[in-house]
Design an enzyme around this catalytic site. Sequence first.
Site, PDB file in Angstrom:
ATOM      1  N   ASP A 154       0.819  -1.216   0.000  1.00  0.00           N
ATOM      2  CA  ASP A 154       0.000   0.000   0.000  1.00  0.00           C
ATOM      3  C   ASP A 154       0.853   1.266   0.000  1.00  0.00           C
ATOM      4  OD1 ASP A 154       0.799  -0.677   2.663  1.00  0.00           O
ATOM      5  OD2 ASP A 154      -0.667   0.740   3.470  1.00  0.00           O
ATOM      6  N   GLU A 205       0.402  -1.225   5.616  1.00  0.00           N
ATOM      7  CA  GLU A 205       1.438  -0.685   6.507  1.00  0.00           C
ATOM      8  C   GLU A 205       1.165   0.761   6.863  1.00  0.00           C
ATOM      9  OE1 GLU A 205       5.232   1.253   7.716  1.00  0.00           O
ATOM     10  OE2 GLU A 205       3.970   1.744   6.003  1.00  0.00           O
ATOM     11  N   ASP A 243      13.369  -5.153   6.454  1.00  0.00           N
ATOM     12  CA  ASP A 243      12.250  -4.323   5.994  1.00  0.00           C
ATOM     13  C   ASP A 243      12.794  -2.962   5.566  1.00  0.00           C
ATOM     14  OD1 ASP A 243       9.629  -3.573   5.442  1.00  0.00           O
ATOM     15  OD2 ASP A 243       8.931  -3.668   7.511  1.00  0.00           O
ATOM     16  N   HIS A 291       6.308  10.321   1.152  1.00  0.00           N
ATOM     17  CA  HIS A 291       5.008  10.813   1.627  1.00  0.00           C
ATOM     18  C   HIS A 291       4.723  12.237   1.115  1.00  0.00           C
ATOM     19  CE1 HIS A 291       4.138   7.881   5.185  1.00  0.00           C
ATOM     20  NE2 HIS A 291       4.743   7.276   4.193  1.00  0.00           N
ATOM     21  N   ASP A 328       8.526   4.457  -1.141  1.00  0.00           N
ATOM     22  CA  ASP A 328       7.805   3.858   0.003  1.00  0.00           C
ATOM     23  C   ASP A 328       6.556   3.148  -0.484  1.00  0.00           C
ATOM     24  OD1 ASP A 328       6.822   3.263   2.492  1.00  0.00           O
ATOM     25  OD2 ASP A 328       6.223   5.309   2.969  1.00  0.00           O
TER      26      ASP A 328
END
Length: 497
Positions: free
Chosen positions: A127, A194, A220, A467, A160
């Site tokens: 996501d 997430e 991760d 973001h 991301d």
Amino acid sequence: MKNILLGIGGLVVLLIIVLVTRTFLYGGAPEGVQSVDLPDPPAVSAETAAQHLSEAIQFRTITVAPGDPRPGQEGPWLDLQAWLEETYPAFHAAAGKETVPGGLTLLYTWQGSDPSLKPLLLMAHQDVVPVNIGTEGDWDAPPFSGEIKNGYVYGRGAIDDKGSLIGIMEALDALARDGFEPRRTILVQLGHNEEISGSGAQAGIQLLQDRGVEPVMALDEGFMVLETNPLTGGTLGFIGIAEKGYLTLKITAKGEGGHSSQPPHNSATVRLSRALVALDENQLEADFSKPPISDMMRVVSMEMGFVPRMAMANQWLFGGMLDSQFSATPAGNAMIRTTTAPTMLSGSAKENVLAQRAMAIVNFRIHPNNTPEQVMQHVRDLTDDIGGIEVSEAEGSIGSEASPVSAIDNRAYGVLNAVAGEVGRGAPVTPALVLGATDSRYAAAITDDVYRFMPAIMTEEDITGFHGTNERITVENMGRLARGYGQIVLAMDAGEE
Ligand SMILES: [Zn+2]
């Protein structure tokens, strides 16, 4: 008098000798890091990997609120998963795929030939965060176009975390095509939410725990190599060996209320303000003595001038100075302590009505040096004598402790250190603290060895897309990701521990 002066002079000379000696003895790579020779994985074309990332970005797997995707809105996830199967047929033939019950998180198992070896767990998430309404036009290419131009793949999720997801798939598919047969089982978990809660990853880890799986390493997202890092200005590889925890508190001041024409002194609103000022002026204590911060200081000190190095080498004397220097920037402050962020406020509902309850929501990001209980106690101690203040955990807060700090003297860290060194063209590599939360926090339930690193190198400008507007990753980095994950898989497969 003369003797006293001589005595003081002697002490000063002695102090200088101690400071300088300690400075020269201080710094360098953290102790105990294993040196690892990296194997050569099968070649993957950066252009092909970039093209695949471009396609993956076009699936709008956006999560906004808890519960996303809502029933009936799973389309983009299912489409992405079908596309993965078509695009990486060799890996899908070699590995078993299951959907973790209760969501759309995928778990792949590529069975190894030696069941005595602990499996390797690679993690990424499907996501992405939304694009703020009204900012789409600020992008150099539409955010879900996956357009490739000027050497970059543009789009939400490029960094991301679809870049990592595609990098892992490219590496594993190339290995499967090449006839690689792992000795050590390879697990790949692709979380589906997430960016909201990570409940999918949590359920996936629970499933592994129920099966008694204890990975040799869980890897991760979280860090990469930074071309120009804010600490030294030079290139530096960061490997996340811990991440901060999360706690949201509600601070309530109670009062009589009534008409604002006859207000009392020290009303509920004023007392709430006092509490917030007290929290702002009395931050939780910083502590440089433990990893990852102690390791990071040793590494970055080598890239710095004599004076900052002397301060880092002699924290018993210059700790206060270091504290104020780090605390001067929000990023530096977040690295060394639990942060305090008042975010929401409410008081009375009308301009001429006194508040009976004034309320603030304060979000803390908990440093590995602190526990949620300590933070709660700190707030209580600071607000106790203001009067009429209640402190409680905010409803629905996803409170979590900071993660455990993973070791750096094992093969897992040694492999990542070597890969980061290659990506950074020989630049130093440091253990680091991840300031946000990642799915990997759940993996601590099944392994002590949780790391957060993607084998890519980025500039400060690249990072602002995270973001934000113009999220993008270079085509070259897609080649590095595919190669780096391949190296990690092969190097871990060669290790015995
Ligand atoms: Zn992420």
